[in-house]
Design an enzyme around this catalytic site. Structure first.
Site, mmCIF file in Angstrom:
data_model
loop_
_atom_site.group_PDB
_atom_site.id
_atom_site.type_symbol
_atom_site.label_atom_id
_atom_site.label_comp_id
_atom_site.label_asym_id
_atom_site.label_seq_id
_atom_site.Cartn_x
_atom_site.Cartn_y
_atom_site.Cartn_z
ATOM 1 N N ASP A 314 42.177 41.596 36.722
ATOM 2 C CA ASP A 314 41.307 42.077 37.969
ATOM 3 C C ASP A 314 41.327 40.508 38.390
ATOM 4 O O ASP A 314 41.558 39.821 37.915
ATOM 5 C CB ASP A 314 40.076 42.727 37.659
ATOM 6 C CG ASP A 314 39.388 43.318 38.840
ATOM 7 O OD1 ASP A 314 39.887 43.037 39.919
ATOM 8 O OD2 ASP A 314 38.270 43.833 38.912
ATOM 9 N N GLU A 317 43.861 37.685 42.983
ATOM 10 C CA GLU A 317 44.718 37.647 44.279
ATOM 11 C C GLU A 317 44.825 36.352 44.442
ATOM 12 O O GLU A 317 45.884 35.893 45.288
ATOM 13 C CB GLU A 317 43.538 38.042 45.306
ATOM 14 C CG GLU A 317 43.439 39.410 45.377
ATOM 15 C CD GLU A 317 42.276 40.142 44.393
ATOM 16 O OE1 GLU A 317 42.642 41.126 43.898
ATOM 17 O OE2 GLU A 317 41.729 39.211 43.871
ATOM 18 N N ASP A 391 38.569 48.227 45.262
ATOM 19 C CA ASP A 391 37.197 48.686 45.289
ATOM 20 C C ASP A 391 36.823 49.645 46.582
ATOM 21 O O ASP A 391 36.222 49.323 47.419
ATOM 22 C CB ASP A 391 36.089 47.573 45.574
ATOM 23 C CG ASP A 391 36.536 46.452 44.372
ATOM 24 O OD1 ASP A 391 36.984 47.020 43.395
ATOM 25 O OD2 ASP A 391 36.038 45.198 44.406
#
Length: 534
Positions: A314, A317, A391
């Site tokens: 996770d 980015e 999300d």
């Protein structure tokens, strides 16, 4: 001279303007697809012209977006710079813009006539902040040919382990081993099929990845072996930010070996803020760093891990809480002295690839397939594991948008994809949770997940009647596992997506081009989720 400011952040832009761009037109077409990831419909809509649907171009820049808005061209967690044109007269053609820097794409379609069959020209304008013009044309002329060509270019999806095609149960966070056993035993008691139980960041010792909080999780190996004895696997989260703690062995070794991204001067290790607080970020653009990272998954390094423990990547980015747009400054440098702006959109895929490599290396000489879920992605991520849409929210609107978002990902050959069942934020009622479970059962990646502020929402929480409905959806998934497995094999051989928009299977039926609320699983199973209450 070229300095730019964004809020309190400054981009020094030492090389000045370095952008590249091009105009690419698709004659005899008014249907373009691709450019994931955006919370929008499958078809790319006009961003310029009198009938522009969006005021801004489609933006391709991987970002950690909190509670993302719907029907927007704003950037999300991953991106694939691929556009596909589908038309009755022009067939299926595509363009792959191989540039990992921040990119904007304007779309304008002009129609002559009415309806889906109207002739026209679809125009795209591409501009990237930096990099080179590296353009690939995919001539098609049909979906099967185009995805074969794209697969040869960016790679095809390997077969995942069979368990990964089942149902995954997750939340932020299952509190302790007792909680894990209670959830597992309830699934067993109710004969509710599931394959994987997940642990989020709270299982670690102070957000130090590859560790366990020995208070709530004193016996992680016993826990994993207990679940494995009943056919279940586990997944733990491992993120790319490393807690700056000299007593933490990962940080200590990474610092000593010089594996971190540097500041804009290329001297000091970059210090950003994420879940552990002060954090540094490994330079996954460097093969030496990726090799070192893969070694951390060895059983003698990742203490408390077993062969039935897999990985969730996770925040890749990369996410930096105190950085511009919750990411890194563009003038930071990697170990080769290249600015972050040049490789920003590659960080997520390189992190996932190194993790997948680690799960293979830990079982040297054995044929054990890895499983890695990633939030961030780029072209070629299909080679390394699964992707989810980030999300999302517990609402009917987010359930409705999940189908076109997943179809868009599949249009870019990312097949092993899903949206969090029930929505990550908020609290679904029984009807919404049931409809989402039913919809999720027919998507390639099938996982329930929830925010730590959300109420518990395991299937039995909503009462027996609703649990039975959800269980039936899960049973339907498992009844079709041989079909799903066959489709994943087909995707690995041919490149054809598993979850197909209608035009992919019926490219000559122009009336199907606009449909994005139903789809085909493979060539034979038509799915139309119920996405409205009542």
């Amino acid at each position: 001279l070229w300095d730019e400011k964004f809020s309190d952040h400054k981009d020094s832009k030492p090389h000045g303007p370095t952008s590249v761009g091009a105009d690419i037109s698709f004659p005899r077409s008014n249907h373009l697809f691709g450019l994931p990831e955006h919370a929008s419909g499958l078809k790319l809509l006009n961003t310029v012209g009198d009938d522009a649907h969006y005021k801004e171009p489609y933006r391709l820049y991987n970002l950690d977006v909190f509670e993302y808005e719907l029907d927007e061209s704003m950037a999300l967690y991953g991106e694939v710079p691929l556009v596909i044109s589908q038309s009755g007269k022009g067939g299926t053609v595509g363009v792959f813009w191989f540039n990992p820097t921040e990119t904007f794409v304007d779309v304008e379609t002009t129609e002559k006539g009415n309806g889906a069959a109207a002739a026209g020209t679809a125009k795209t304008h591409w501009i990237s902040e930096s990099g080179i013009l590296d353009l690939f044309f995919l001539p098609g002329p049909n979906p099967q040919s185009l995805y074969r060509q794209y697969g040869r270019l960016t790679g095809r999806m390997p077969l995942p382990p069979t368990f990964a095609l089942g149902y995954h149960q997750c939340r932020w966070n299952y509190r302790d081993e007792e909680d894990v056993y209670a959830v597992h035993n309830k699934f067993e008691e109710l004969d509710y099929p599931y394959d994987v139980l997940w642990l989020d960041i709270e299982h670690t010792d102070g957000k130090r990845y590859f560790t366990w909080d020995k208070g709530p999780f004193p016996n992680p190996i016993t826990m994993q072996l207990t679940l494995k004895a009943q056919g279940r696997n586990m997944v733990t989260i491992v993120d790319p930010h490393i807690k700056r703690d000299d007593k933490y062995y990962i940080h200590k070794e990474a610092t000593a070996k010089g594996l971190y991204i540097k500041d804009k001067d290329g001297i000091k290790d970059y210090d950003g803020w994420c879940w552990p607080g002060s954090s540094s970020y490994l330079d996954f653009t460097n093969q030496k760093v990726r090799d070192w990272w893969a070694e951390q998954f060895a059983y003698n390094r990742y203490q408390g891990s077993t062969p039935s423990l897999y990985t969730w990547n996770d925040m890749n980015e990369p996410s930096v809480f105190n950085g511009p747009e919750v990411s890194m400054q563009k003038d930071l440098k990697n170990l080769d002295g290249v600015e972050h702006r040049e490789w920003h959109n590659l960080y997520g895929i390189l992190f996932q690839s190194a993790t997948a490599d680690g799960l293979v290396r830990r079982n040297e000489g054995e044929n054990v397939r890895p499983f890695v879920l990633s939030r961030s992605f780029f072209a070629g991520s299909q080679k390394y594991g699964a992707i989810w849409t980030g999300d999302n929210e517990s609402s009917w609107a987010h359930l409705k948008i999940a189908t076109p978002m997943l179809l868009s990902l599949n249009s870019a050959a990312l097949s092993f994809v899903g949206a969090d069942v029930g929505g990550f934020f908020g609290n679904p009622d029984a009807e919404l949770m049931t409809r989402w479970m039913q919809a999720g059962a027919y998507t390639p990646f099938f996982r329930g997940h929830a925010h730590h502020d959300s109420k518990r929402r395991e299937p039995w929480v909503f009462g027996h009647e609703w649990m039975v409905r959800m269980r039936q959806a899960a049973i339907s998934r498992y009844a079709l596992l041989p079909y799903w497995y066959t489709l994943f094999r087909e995707a690995g051989v041919t490149g054809m997506p598993v979850m197909r928009a209608m035009w992919m299977q019926y490219p000559k039926l122009e009336g199907l081009y606009d449909i994005d609320d139903q789809y085909l699983v493979g060539s034979d199973l038509l799915v139309k989720p119920v996405t409205d209450a009542g």
